[in-house]
Design an enzyme around this catalytic site. Structure first.
Site, PDB file in Angstrom:
ATOM      1  N   GLU A   1      -6.695  -7.892  -3.858  1.00 50.90           N
ATOM      2  CA  GLU A   1      -7.517  -7.271  -2.820  1.00 50.90           C
ATOM      3  C   GLU A   1      -8.667  -8.184  -2.379  1.00 50.90           C
ATOM      4  O   GLU A   1      -9.284  -7.943  -1.336  1.00 50.90           O
ATOM      5  CB  GLU A   1      -8.068  -5.958  -3.377  1.00 50.90           C
ATOM      6  CG  GLU A   1      -8.119  -4.828  -2.412  1.00 50.90           C
ATOM      7  CD  GLU A   1      -6.769  -4.185  -2.109  1.00 50.90           C
ATOM      8  OE1 GLU A   1      -6.347  -4.251  -0.950  1.00 50.90           O
ATOM      9  OE2 GLU A   1      -6.148  -3.604  -3.010  1.00 50.90           O
TER      10      GLU A   1
ATOM     11  N   THR B   1       0.854  -1.197   0.000  1.00 51.10           N
ATOM     12  CA  THR B   1       0.000   0.000   0.000  1.00 51.10           C
ATOM     13  C   THR B   1       0.893   1.251   0.000  1.00 51.10           C
ATOM     14  O   THR B   1       2.086   1.155   0.213  1.00 51.10           O
ATOM     15  CB  THR B   1      -0.994  -0.013   1.196  1.00 51.10           C
ATOM     16  OG1 THR B   1      -1.643  -1.284   1.235  1.00 51.10           O
ATOM     17  CG2 THR B   1      -2.028   1.066   1.129  1.00 51.10           C
TER      18      THR B   1
END
Ligand code: GLY
Length: 563
Positions: free
Chosen positions: A413, A374
């Site tokens: 994800e 991230t």
């Protein structure tokens, strides 16, 4: 129970302290102040964003540029095959909104997608390869950001990313660490292997990673906006590549993807206004819940270890609610009002004992990722527009799958859903029915782009770090409330509790030996992490002088420029 209520008189004292803190801060960092600034996780992204501001772009144009450059130079963190949340503040009318460019489950997905016939989770299936990829949201979000809020064309804002993708960027040690970690998976898929490795090995320091297919995909978005990615040749190649490698995407999945504008979560802590991420991120709700709980206590009267114990206990309670109630607001009804209500927080704190830890319930077996995945950037422009954006492809290098001919590295994800309620994901997070997989649903996130403001100043901040993102924001907000400077917000040693596993994870220097012994005596189980974690990027705007200062987390390679 020794429960110390926070009085109104004391609140005024804190206001004064905060004000003095900000004033001290202004003089301390004056030399490094400007009227606009960018803090981002990679110097090339910061510099490209600053160049766009200098070309006449606003914070929203620079936000497009920084996100796209990060997609190129941090392929292990975020990308056009991923998603994220952009918290926006528009100066001219005070409008504040969160752009939700979160990935969604493909329409062919279902609740038991990652389970075998016995109902057990198949290891790795939601983390590696094209079946782990949600439908990307970042291209849609960038096109929307440029169209609705920017001043430049997408071609102008995307130009730096296209150039760097073509010319290449040099491999650094962080790239090498991430690629080494995911080497086995990167070697599985030819397109990823060709771009990110050299003869199946991690590239040498300084090797130029060129991404010609990605440059063409970015150019298609520059030319056709949203449709350049979600329709036409790029979309066809994405769907064909995913399906040939065992995935389930369809053209309808891409065609029907829509970015959403969400109302931010708002809270207050000791005179500071918190504006933070709304569902499908859990960030804002968990952050506000933790702060609401802490506001019930007079922290200054506690010893250092009591304060840490208390912080751990409020984390435990807020993360418990995360597991129970949170998911995609378009699919589940979330009691947001209640969860961020100070009265509700007061109820939560009634079970806190200052002389013992509250055990969480049963302990699932779990391996927690220590990944630096991230990414985050913060922007303030000279007009006072601001952007706090946290973006992800989830695990380092996402799914490790690049759809042939697109250069788009896909996210993994889907692992942020609860594959089976009660079974932990790679971050050790458990979830309930609220976060079960459904076709077209967005998976719950921890990304927490945030603004914090009082009469004196405004902070724009956020960080990567999986489940620990939200507790990192808590540490930063506490540092801020103590009058500390951005350097301290981003660098303060960190500890974390997420309800399950019932363990305090901590950086080596976050707890002294004595504190560790005392916390163990209170009933906490401690896990010292091998590596430090987080990569916070923070800016501060002083309201009176209009000056911007900021800092990038010393744990990462990020760069802050103010001008
Ligand atoms: N993939 C990390 C998060 O969204 O929380």
């Amino acid at each position: 129970m020794n429960h110390l209520l926070f009085s109104r008189v004391k609140k005024q004292k804190y206001w004064l302290l905060i004000l003095l803190g900000w004033l001290f801060l202004i003089t301390e960092v004056q030399a490094a102040a400007g009227h606009a600034g960018i803090a981002a996780a990679h110097p090339l992204a910061t510099e490209a964003g600053i160049a766009v501001l200098n070309q006449g772009g606003n914070a929203f144009d620079a936000a497009v540029t920084v996100a796209a450059v990060l997609a190129v130079v941090e392929p292990y963190s975020s990308g056009m095959g991923g998603g994220g949340f952009w918290m926006l503040h528009r100066a001219k009318d005070g409008m504040e909104v969160m752009l939700d460019g979160r990935e969604r489950a493909p329409l062919g997905a279902h609740r038991d997608l990652y389970l075998d016939k016995q109902g057990e989770v198949i290891p790795g299936l939601s983390v590696n390869g094209p079946l782990s990829a949600g439908i990307p949201g970042q291209p849609a979000a960038l096109a929307h950001l440029a169209k609705m809020y920017g001043r430049l064309t997408l071609s102008q804002s995307l130009a730096p990313a296209i150039r760097i993708a073509r010319e290449g960027f040099p491999v650094d040690e962080h790239y090498q660490r991430m690629a080494r970690w995911r080497l086995e998976q990167l070697k599985r898929w030819p397109d990823g292997q060709r771009v990110f490795l050299v003869e199946g090995e991690v590239p040498a320091l300084g090797y130029l990673v060129k991404q010609l297919d990605l440059a063409d995909t970015l150019a298609a978005i520059a030319a056709r906006g949203h449709d350049g990615f979600y329709q036409g040749a790029v979309a066809e190649r994405l769907v064909q590549g995913v399906r040939q490698a065992g995935g389930i995407w369809t053209m309808e999945d891409l065609d029907s993807y829509q970015v959403m504008e969400r109302k931010p979560i708002r809270g207050e802590y000791r005179g500071m206004k918190i504006t933070s991420a709304a569902p499908p991120s859990s960030g804002g709700i968990v952050l506000v819940s933790m702060l609401n709980q802490l506001a019930q206590f007079e922290l200054e009267s506690l010893s250092a270890v009591q304060k840490k114990h208390l912080v751990i206990e409020v984390m435990r309670r807020a993360y418990r609610d995360r597991a129970e109630y949170l998911g995609d607001p378009d699919f589940v009804s979330i009691p947001v009002k209640r969860l961020i209500d100070p009265e509700y927080a007061a109820g939560l704190t009634r079970s806190i004992q200052l002389d013992s830890a509250t055990p969480s319930r049963q302990q699932p077996k779990t391996q927690i990722s220590e990944g630096q995945d991230t990414t985050h950037y913060s922007i303030i422009d000279a007009e006072g527009n601001r952007v706090s954006a946290t973006l992800s492809i989830n695990y380092p290098f996402g799914s490790c799958f690049v759809a042939p001919g697109t250069g788009v590295l896909l996210n993994d994800e889907m692992d942020d859903f609860s594959a089976r309620p009660g079974t932990p994901n790679v971050y050790g997070l458990v979830g309930g029915e609220a976060n079960a997989i459904k076709p077209g649903k967005r998976m719950l996130s921890s990304m927490t782009p945030t603004f914090v403001e009082n009469e004196a100043g405004i902070a724009v901040l956020g960080t990567p770090g999986g489940s620990r993102i939200i507790s990192m924001l808590l540490h930063a907000v506490l540092a801020l409330s103590e009058g500390e400077a951005p350097e301290e917000w981003v660098s303060r040693p960190r500890y974390h509790h997420q309800y399950l596993p019932d363990t305090v994870q901590h950086e080596a220097d976050a707890l002294t030996q004595e504190e560790q012994q005392q916390l163990i005596a209170l009933g906490h189980s401690l896990k010292r992490l091998e590596n430090s974690y987080g990569n916070m990027q923070a800016l501060k705007l002083d309201i009176k002088s209009g000056e911007v200062t900021g800092a990038s987390d010393p744990r990462g390679l990020g760069k802050t420029v103010v001008q």
